[in-house]
Design a protein around this motif. Sequence first.
Motif, PDB file in Angstrom:
ATOM      1  N   ASP A 105       2.095   1.035  24.441  1.00  0.00           N
ATOM      2  CA  ASP A 105       2.697   0.431  23.253  1.00  0.00           C
ATOM      3  C   ASP A 105       1.642  -0.138  22.303  1.00  0.00           C
ATOM      4  O   ASP A 105       1.786  -0.069  21.078  1.00  0.00           O
ATOM      5  CB  ASP A 105       3.671  -0.683  23.657  1.00  0.00           C
ATOM      6  CG  ASP A 105       4.917  -0.146  24.338  1.00  0.00           C
ATOM      7  OD1 ASP A 105       5.592  -0.913  25.050  1.00  0.00           O
ATOM      8  OD2 ASP A 105       5.204   1.063  24.166  1.00  0.00           O
ATOM      9  N   ALA A 106       0.601  -0.718  22.874  1.00  0.00           N
ATOM     10  CA  ALA A 106      -0.458  -1.333  22.076  1.00  0.00           C
ATOM     11  C   ALA A 106      -1.557  -0.342  21.700  1.00  0.00           C
ATOM     12  O   ALA A 106      -2.539  -0.727  21.057  1.00  0.00           O
ATOM     13  CB  ALA A 106      -1.067  -2.506  22.836  1.00  0.00           C
ATOM     14  N   ARG A 107      -1.404   0.901  22.091  1.00  0.00           N
ATOM     15  CA  ARG A 107      -2.358   1.978  21.806  1.00  0.00           C
ATOM     16  C   ARG A 107      -3.748   1.686  22.377  1.00  0.00           C
ATOM     17  O   ARG A 107      -4.774   2.015  21.781  1.00  0.00           O
ATOM     18  CB  ARG A 107      -2.435   2.267  20.298  1.00  0.00           C
ATOM     19  CG  ARG A 107      -1.150   2.917  19.774  1.00  0.00           C
ATOM     20  CD  ARG A 107      -1.275   3.313  18.312  1.00  0.00           C
ATOM     21  NE  ARG A 107      -1.276   2.165  17.439  1.00  0.00           N
ATOM     22  CZ  ARG A 107      -2.173   1.956  16.473  1.00  0.00           C
ATOM     23  NH1 ARG A 107      -3.141   2.813  16.252  1.00  0.00           N
ATOM     24  NH2 ARG A 107      -2.085   0.888  15.728  1.00  0.00           N
ATOM     25  N   LYS A 108      -3.763   1.035  23.568  1.00  0.00           N
ATOM     26  CA  LYS A 108      -5.033   0.759  24.236  1.00  0.00           C
ATOM     27  C   LYS A 108      -5.183   1.566  25.518  1.00  0.00           C
ATOM     28  O   LYS A 108      -6.261   1.576  26.116  1.00  0.00           O
ATOM     29  CB  LYS A 108      -5.123  -0.729  24.588  1.00  0.00           C
ATOM     30  CG  LYS A 108      -5.249  -1.659  23.413  1.00  0.00           C
ATOM     31  CD  LYS A 108      -5.397  -3.089  23.884  1.00  0.00           C
ATOM     32  CE  LYS A 108      -5.593  -4.046  22.726  1.00  0.00           C
ATOM     33  NZ  LYS A 108      -5.775  -5.442  23.198  1.00  0.00           N
ATOM     34  N   ASP A 109      -4.099   2.214  25.957  1.00  0.00           N
ATOM     35  CA  ASP A 109      -4.170   2.907  27.222  1.00  0.00           C
ATOM     36  C   ASP A 109      -3.223   4.100  27.234  1.00  0.00           C
ATOM     37  O   ASP A 109      -2.339   4.227  26.384  1.00  0.00           O
ATOM     38  CB  ASP A 109      -3.807   1.956  28.368  1.00  0.00           C
ATOM     39  CG  ASP A 109      -2.469   1.286  28.137  1.00  0.00           C
ATOM     40  OD1 ASP A 109      -2.454   0.148  27.650  1.00  0.00           O
ATOM     41  OD2 ASP A 109      -1.438   1.920  28.430  1.00  0.00           O
ATOM     42  N   SER A 110      -3.434   4.961  28.215  1.00  0.00           N
ATOM     43  CA  SER A 110      -2.617   6.163  28.329  1.00  0.00           C
ATOM     44  C   SER A 110      -2.561   6.587  29.789  1.00  0.00           C
ATOM     45  O   SER A 110      -3.420   6.203  30.594  1.00  0.00           O
ATOM     46  CB  SER A 110      -3.199   7.289  27.481  1.00  0.00           C
ATOM     47  OG  SER A 110      -2.404   8.459  27.553  1.00  0.00           O
ATOM     48  N   SER A 111      -1.537   7.351  30.103  1.00  0.00           N
ATOM     49  CA  SER A 111      -1.430   7.884  31.457  1.00  0.00           C
ATOM     50  C   SER A 111      -1.006   9.339  31.401  1.00  0.00           C
ATOM     51  O   SER A 111      -0.384   9.787  30.442  1.00  0.00           O
ATOM     52  CB  SER A 111      -0.431   7.070  32.284  1.00  0.00           C
ATOM     53  OG  SER A 111       0.876   7.182  31.723  1.00  0.00           O
ATOM     54  N   LEU A 112      -1.383  10.039  32.467  1.00  0.00           N
ATOM     55  CA  LEU A 112      -1.007  11.448  32.640  1.00  0.00           C
ATOM     56  C   LEU A 112      -0.353  11.568  34.003  1.00  0.00           C
ATOM     57  O   LEU A 112      -0.970  11.220  35.019  1.00  0.00           O
ATOM     58  CB  LEU A 112      -2.250  12.338  32.553  1.00  0.00           C
ATOM     59  CG  LEU A 112      -2.178  13.736  33.197  1.00  0.00           C
ATOM     60  CD1 LEU A 112      -1.088  14.568  32.573  1.00  0.00           C
ATOM     61  CD2 LEU A 112      -3.527  14.432  33.092  1.00  0.00           C
ATOM     62  N   HIS A 113       0.877  12.023  34.024  1.00  0.00           N
ATOM     63  CA  HIS A 113       1.608  12.205  35.274  1.00  0.00           C
ATOM     64  C   HIS A 113       1.852  13.694  35.475  1.00  0.00           C
ATOM     65  O   HIS A 113       2.320  14.374  34.572  1.00  0.00           O
ATOM     66  CB  HIS A 113       2.950  11.450  35.229  1.00  0.00           C
ATOM     67  CG  HIS A 113       3.731  11.565  36.497  1.00  0.00           C
ATOM     68  ND1 HIS A 113       3.461  10.809  37.615  1.00  0.00           N
ATOM     69  CD2 HIS A 113       4.773  12.369  36.825  1.00  0.00           C
ATOM     70  CE1 HIS A 113       4.315  11.132  38.571  1.00  0.00           C
ATOM     71  NE2 HIS A 113       5.121  12.065  38.126  1.00  0.00           N
ATOM     72  N   ILE A 114       1.515  14.167  36.672  1.00  0.00           N
ATOM     73  CA  ILE A 114       1.768  15.570  37.020  1.00  0.00           C
ATOM     74  C   ILE A 114       2.803  15.609  38.131  1.00  0.00           C
ATOM     75  O   ILE A 114       2.634  14.943  39.171  1.00  0.00           O
ATOM     76  CB  ILE A 114       0.487  16.300  37.450  1.00  0.00           C
ATOM     77  CG1 ILE A 114      -0.557  16.252  36.325  1.00  0.00           C
ATOM     78  CG2 ILE A 114       0.802  17.747  37.833  1.00  0.00           C
ATOM     79  CD1 ILE A 114      -1.873  16.935  36.669  1.00  0.00           C
ATOM     80  N   THR A 115       3.853  16.355  37.916  1.00  0.00           N
ATOM     81  CA  THR A 115       4.920  16.516  38.904  1.00  0.00           C
ATOM     82  C   THR A 115       4.713  17.816  39.667  1.00  0.00           C
ATOM     83  O   THR A 115       4.402  18.848  39.054  1.00  0.00           O
ATOM     84  CB  THR A 115       6.289  16.555  38.202  1.00  0.00           C
ATOM     85  OG1 THR A 115       6.454  15.362  37.425  1.00  0.00           O
ATOM     86  CG2 THR A 115       7.417  16.664  39.200  1.00  0.00           C
TER      87      THR A 115
END
Lengths: 111, 114
Positions: A67-77
């Motif tokens: 939300d704060a544009r400071k972090d990100s994640s990548l999820h692989i199913t």
Amino acid sequence: TQLLEQSPQFLSIQEGENLTVYCNSSSVFSSLQWYRQEPGEGPVLLVTVVTGGEVKKLKRLTFQFGDARKDSSLHITAAQTGDTGLYLCAGVETSGSRLTFGEGTQLTVNP
Amino acid sequence: EAGVAQSPRYKIIEKRQSVAFWCNPISGHATLYWYQQILGQGPKLLIQFQNNGVVDDSQLPKDRFSAERLKGVDSTLKIQPAKLEDSAVYLCASSLHSRNSPLHFGNGTRLTVT
């Protein structure tokens, strides 16, 4: 100190498992990109996220921008052996124009 | 479309020797980048060109590294003299614009300095 901290650094899982890798910073980014790099090749762009809270899906891959544009994640199913590679996040700070890369997460998916 | 072309693919030199790498970006891409990727690390920007002008060379070791993009198309990166710690993959990338545009990478030149 790295501008973008990626975790975990290494991840080895079995085919069919789910996983999440993280990209964190104390800086705010105007955009964040995820790349995958295979041995002997250059990184290949997977996705670009630009809006806080944005979620993008690419088949079994789900990308989220904080939300704060400071972090990100990548999820692989349901990981597949073809997902093996070095996953790199890269961002452009709101105060600059340089695209800076994290150190990457080396993912190995075993059959 | 043709991708980013780099040559040579591999280079082995002794320390204190000089070496040059060549890059031809995707046609029409105004921005060209040279990154250094040391084994086990993410790419680190060395220099960024917008057409034939330098936008960012703040992380380029200018005492030994130089780069040019004379006609705003292809580019060369030179190291003279090389040090052991210069052993890395040198990646060239190009993009349509400079900000927030995706980068298209070549397959790199793997340099080994002995």
